[in-house]
Write a protein that holds these residues in place. Structure first.
Motif, PDB file in Angstrom:
ATOM      1  N   ASP A 155      69.567  34.436  23.176  1.00 10.78           N
ATOM      2  CA  ASP A 155      69.754  33.601  21.987  1.00 10.78           C
ATOM      3  C   ASP A 155      70.320  32.232  22.328  1.00 10.78           C
ATOM      4  OD1 ASP A 155      68.785  35.633  20.402  1.00 10.78           O
ATOM      5  OD2 ASP A 155      70.767  36.458  19.958  1.00 10.78           O
ATOM      6  N   THR A 156      71.342  32.204  23.184  1.00 10.65           N
ATOM      7  CA  THR A 156      71.957  30.941  23.579  1.00 10.65           C
ATOM      8  C   THR A 156      71.314  30.450  24.864  1.00 10.65           C
ATOM      9  OG1 THR A 156      74.064  31.584  22.581  1.00 10.65           O
ATOM     10  CG2 THR A 156      74.113  29.800  24.204  1.00 10.65           C
ATOM     11  N   ARG A 157      70.898  29.192  24.873  1.00  8.65           N
ATOM     12  CA  ARG A 157      70.243  28.654  26.061  1.00  8.65           C
ATOM     13  C   ARG A 157      71.212  28.597  27.232  1.00  8.65           C
ATOM     14  NH1 ARG A 157      67.452  22.708  27.110  1.00  8.65           N
ATOM     15  NH2 ARG A 157      66.454  23.285  29.075  1.00  8.65           N
ATOM     16  N   ARG A 158      70.718  29.003  28.383  1.00  8.38           N
ATOM     17  CA  ARG A 158      71.526  29.001  29.588  1.00  8.38           C
ATOM     18  C   ARG A 158      70.797  28.285  30.707  1.00  8.38           C
ATOM     19  NH1 ARG A 158      74.803  34.535  29.529  1.00  8.38           N
ATOM     20  NH2 ARG A 158      74.710  34.950  27.298  1.00  8.38           N
ATOM     21  N   ALA A 159      71.563  27.699  31.596  1.00 12.53           N
ATOM     22  CA  ALA A 159      70.969  27.147  32.809  1.00 12.53           C
ATOM     23  C   ALA A 159      70.423  28.304  33.648  1.00 12.53           C
ATOM     24  CB  ALA A 159      72.015  26.368  33.588  1.00 12.53           C
ATOM     25  N   ASP A 160      69.372  28.048  34.415  1.00 15.08           N
ATOM     26  CA  ASP A 160      68.740  29.155  35.141  1.00 15.08           C
ATOM     27  C   ASP A 160      68.562  28.894  36.630  1.00 15.08           C
ATOM     28  OD1 ASP A 160      66.553  27.373  35.254  1.00 15.08           O
ATOM     29  OD2 ASP A 160      65.604  28.281  33.514  1.00 15.08           O
ATOM     30  N   SER A 161      68.910  27.703  37.094  1.00 13.87           N
ATOM     31  CA  SER A 161      68.752  27.366  38.510  1.00 13.87           C
ATOM     32  C   SER A 161      70.140  27.052  39.077  1.00 13.87           C
ATOM     33  CB  SER A 161      67.820  26.161  38.675  1.00 13.87           C
ATOM     34  OG  SER A 161      67.707  25.791  40.032  1.00 13.87           O
ATOM     35  N   LEU A 162      70.903  28.113  39.361  1.00  9.73           N
ATOM     36  CA  LEU A 162      72.329  27.966  39.619  1.00  9.73           C
ATOM     37  C   LEU A 162      72.693  28.093  41.092  1.00  9.73           C
ATOM     38  CD1 LEU A 162      73.644  30.039  36.582  1.00  9.73           C
ATOM     39  CD2 LEU A 162      72.980  27.638  36.695  1.00  9.73           C
ATOM     40  N   GLY A 163      71.735  27.901  41.968  1.00  7.81           N
ATOM     41  CA  GLY A 163      72.042  27.935  43.393  1.00  7.81           C
ATOM     42  C   GLY A 163      72.983  26.813  43.786  1.00  7.81           C
ATOM     43  N   THR A 188      66.568  45.671  31.704  1.00  9.41           N
ATOM     44  CA  THR A 188      65.881  44.394  31.903  1.00  9.41           C
ATOM     45  C   THR A 188      66.686  43.566  32.888  1.00  9.41           C
ATOM     46  OG1 THR A 188      65.005  44.424  29.648  1.00  9.41           O
ATOM     47  CG2 THR A 188      65.042  42.302  30.793  1.00  9.41           C
ATOM     48  N   VAL A 189      66.042  43.168  33.984  1.00  8.92           N
ATOM     49  CA  VAL A 189      66.714  42.356  35.013  1.00  8.92           C
ATOM     50  C   VAL A 189      65.999  41.018  35.100  1.00  8.92           C
ATOM     51  CG1 VAL A 189      67.649  44.277  36.324  1.00  8.92           C
ATOM     52  CG2 VAL A 189      65.339  43.504  36.800  1.00  8.92           C
ATOM     53  N   PHE A 190      66.781  39.951  35.132  1.00  8.86           N
ATOM     54  CA  PHE A 190      66.204  38.617  35.053  1.00  8.86           C
ATOM     55  C   PHE A 190      65.640  38.176  36.401  1.00  8.86           C
ATOM     56  CE2 PHE A 190      69.425  37.789  31.470  1.00  8.86           C
ATOM     57  CZ  PHE A 190      68.544  38.315  30.530  1.00  8.86           C
ATOM     58  N   SER A 191      64.353  37.887  36.389  1.00  5.68           N
ATOM     59  CA  SER A 191      63.674  37.455  37.612  1.00  5.68           C
ATOM     60  C   SER A 191      63.612  35.943  37.726  1.00  5.68           C
ATOM     61  CB  SER A 191      62.248  38.015  37.641  1.00  5.68           C
ATOM     62  OG  SER A 191      61.513  37.566  36.507  1.00  5.68           O
ATOM     63  N   ASP A 192      64.076  35.228  36.699  1.00  3.12           N
ATOM     64  CA  ASP A 192      64.023  33.764  36.724  1.00  3.12           C
ATOM     65  C   ASP A 192      65.410  33.135  36.595  1.00  3.12           C
ATOM     66  OD1 ASP A 192      64.532  34.419  34.090  1.00  3.12           O
ATOM     67  OD2 ASP A 192      62.915  33.208  33.241  1.00  3.12           O
ATOM     68  N   ALA A 193      66.456  33.939  36.805  1.00  6.97           N
ATOM     69  CA  ALA A 193      67.828  33.431  36.779  1.00  6.97           C
ATOM     70  C   ALA A 193      68.347  33.414  38.211  1.00  6.97           C
ATOM     71  CB  ALA A 193      68.707  34.312  35.900  1.00  6.97           C
ATOM     72  N   GLY A 223      62.610  40.571  33.428  1.00  2.40           N
ATOM     73  CA  GLY A 223      62.634  39.828  32.181  1.00  2.40           C
ATOM     74  C   GLY A 223      63.007  38.386  32.434  1.00  2.40           C
ATOM     75  N   SER A 224      63.113  37.612  31.355  1.00 11.51           N
ATOM     76  CA  SER A 224      63.398  36.188  31.467  1.00 11.51           C
ATOM     77  C   SER A 224      64.693  35.838  30.763  1.00 11.51           C
ATOM     78  CB  SER A 224      62.261  35.364  30.856  1.00 11.51           C
ATOM     79  OG  SER A 224      62.602  33.989  30.840  1.00 11.51           O
ATOM     80  N   VAL A 225      65.496  35.001  31.414  1.00 17.86           N
ATOM     81  CA  VAL A 225      66.734  34.519  30.822  1.00 17.86           C
ATOM     82  C   VAL A 225      66.453  33.673  29.586  1.00 17.86           C
ATOM     83  CG1 VAL A 225      66.859  32.400  32.195  1.00 17.86           C
ATOM     84  CG2 VAL A 225      68.962  33.487  31.420  1.00 17.86           C
ATOM     85  N   ARG A 226      65.245  33.186  29.467  1.00 13.09           N
ATOM     86  CA  ARG A 226      64.888  32.346  28.321  1.00 13.09           C
ATOM     87  C   ARG A 226      64.781  33.130  27.016  1.00 13.09           C
ATOM     88  NH1 ARG A 226      62.301  30.366  32.772  1.00 13.09           N
ATOM     89  NH2 ARG A 226      62.601  28.147  33.227  1.00 13.09           N
TER      90      ARG A 226
END
Length: 300
Positions: free
Chosen positions: A247-255, A179-184, A241-244
């Motif tokens: 279990d632990t919430r993470r920031a996802d817009s890290l540019g 699973t590779v995150f497409s929204d991180a 997949g989605s970073v959401r």
């Protein structure tokens, strides 16, 4: 110049130590294990003793508790490793005039997609890791001779559990299900380019807060697919997949917007293709022919 690298056995610490040595600095290395100087920077007295005994001209702090789940379960340990030691390091810098590089994080932004955030962008805290790292920044910046670098790094560590890059190479090289995150979104830079640029910034007498990362914003999925492209291998078993889902919430817009660093350095920082090429070269140089079968583990 006498340079003390804290956390010298970690992913970034190893490369920072190599770059310091390449530049002819007198290098001293400290880490909890495996280094010339045994040091847990969460131990206030031990840290003060090492600083006094070594009397370095420059301290590069690569030590951190980076596992987000661990920080969430144990906020005190996160504080004692990621935040409190920077108060002592800043005090050392103010008293001695010594220079300090503190390696921070990009884990402060969410919901913006592929936005590149500059150093003045408002930050948010989604977990204890982010809170403790931001507190560390604040402590570090109380010293005038401090350079704080927000970043995300990728590379080959070669020990302990595989890094994200090692996992991604295994997935791409063997076309494994993953699973590779497409929204991180990230601007992760390879450790070699980061170490060189960081010490170039020291040579340029830079102080304060800078972003130092890749010049492009891309997703974790983009990173894995670029590895497959450069290796010339298919990537048919990986799914987005989605970073959401973690279990632990993470920031996802890290540019990160790195234009200030590029202006200071006088050259462009690497983009995705260059970052991946560097990671693959580093992988080949380690002569690692097999990685553990961990492709079923979802990496952030």
């Amino acid at each position: 110049m006498k340079t003390l690298v804290l956390g010298s056995t970690g992913l970034l610490g190893q490369e920072m130590a190599r770059e310091v040595r390449r530049r002819g600095h007198l290098l001293r290395e400290a880490a909890r294990c495996g280094a010339t100087i045994a040091l847990d920077i969460a131990d206030d007295g031990a840290l003060d003793a090492v600083l006094a005994a070594e009397a370095p001209d420059l301290v590069v702090n690569c030590a951190a508790l980076t596992d987000i789940e661990t920080c969430e379960r144990d906020p005190l340990s996160a504080w004692r490793t990621n935040a409190r030691p920077l108060a002592a390091l800043a005090l050392w810098s103010r008293r001695t005039g010594g220079r300090l590089i503190h390696i921070s994080t990009d884990q402060y932004y969410s919901g913006g997609g592929a936005v590149a955030h500059d150093e003045k962008a408002p930050v948010s805290f989604f977990n204890e890791y982010a809170r403790s790292k931001f507190a560390g920044e604040a402590f570090a910046l109380t010293a005038a001779n401090t350079l704080v670098l927000r970043t995300s790094i990728v590379g080959i560590r070669g020990w302990e559990r595989p890094t994200f890059a090692e996992w991604a190479i295994d997935v791409a090289a063997n076309d494994r299900p993953a699973t590779v995150f497409s929204d991180a979104y990230t601007s992760s830079i390879d450790v070699i380019a980061f170490a060189r640029a960081a010490l170039d910034m020291v040579d340029a007498r830079a102080t304060g807060l800078f972003n130092l990362a890749a010049k492009e914003v891309y997703t974790k999925e983009d990173f894995v697919r670029e590895i497959a492209r450069q290796l010339g291998t298919p990537l048919t078993a990986a799914t987005a997949g989605s970073v959401r889902t973690l279990d632990t919430r993470r920031a996802d817009s890290l540019g990160l917007d790195v234009r200030r660093a590029e202006t200071l350095l006088g050259n462009a920082l690497p983009g995705l293709a260059q970052v991946v090429a560097s990671v693959l070269r580093q992988y080949n140089e380690t002569n690692r022919h097999e990685l553990p079968d961990i492709a079923s583990h979802r990496h952030a």
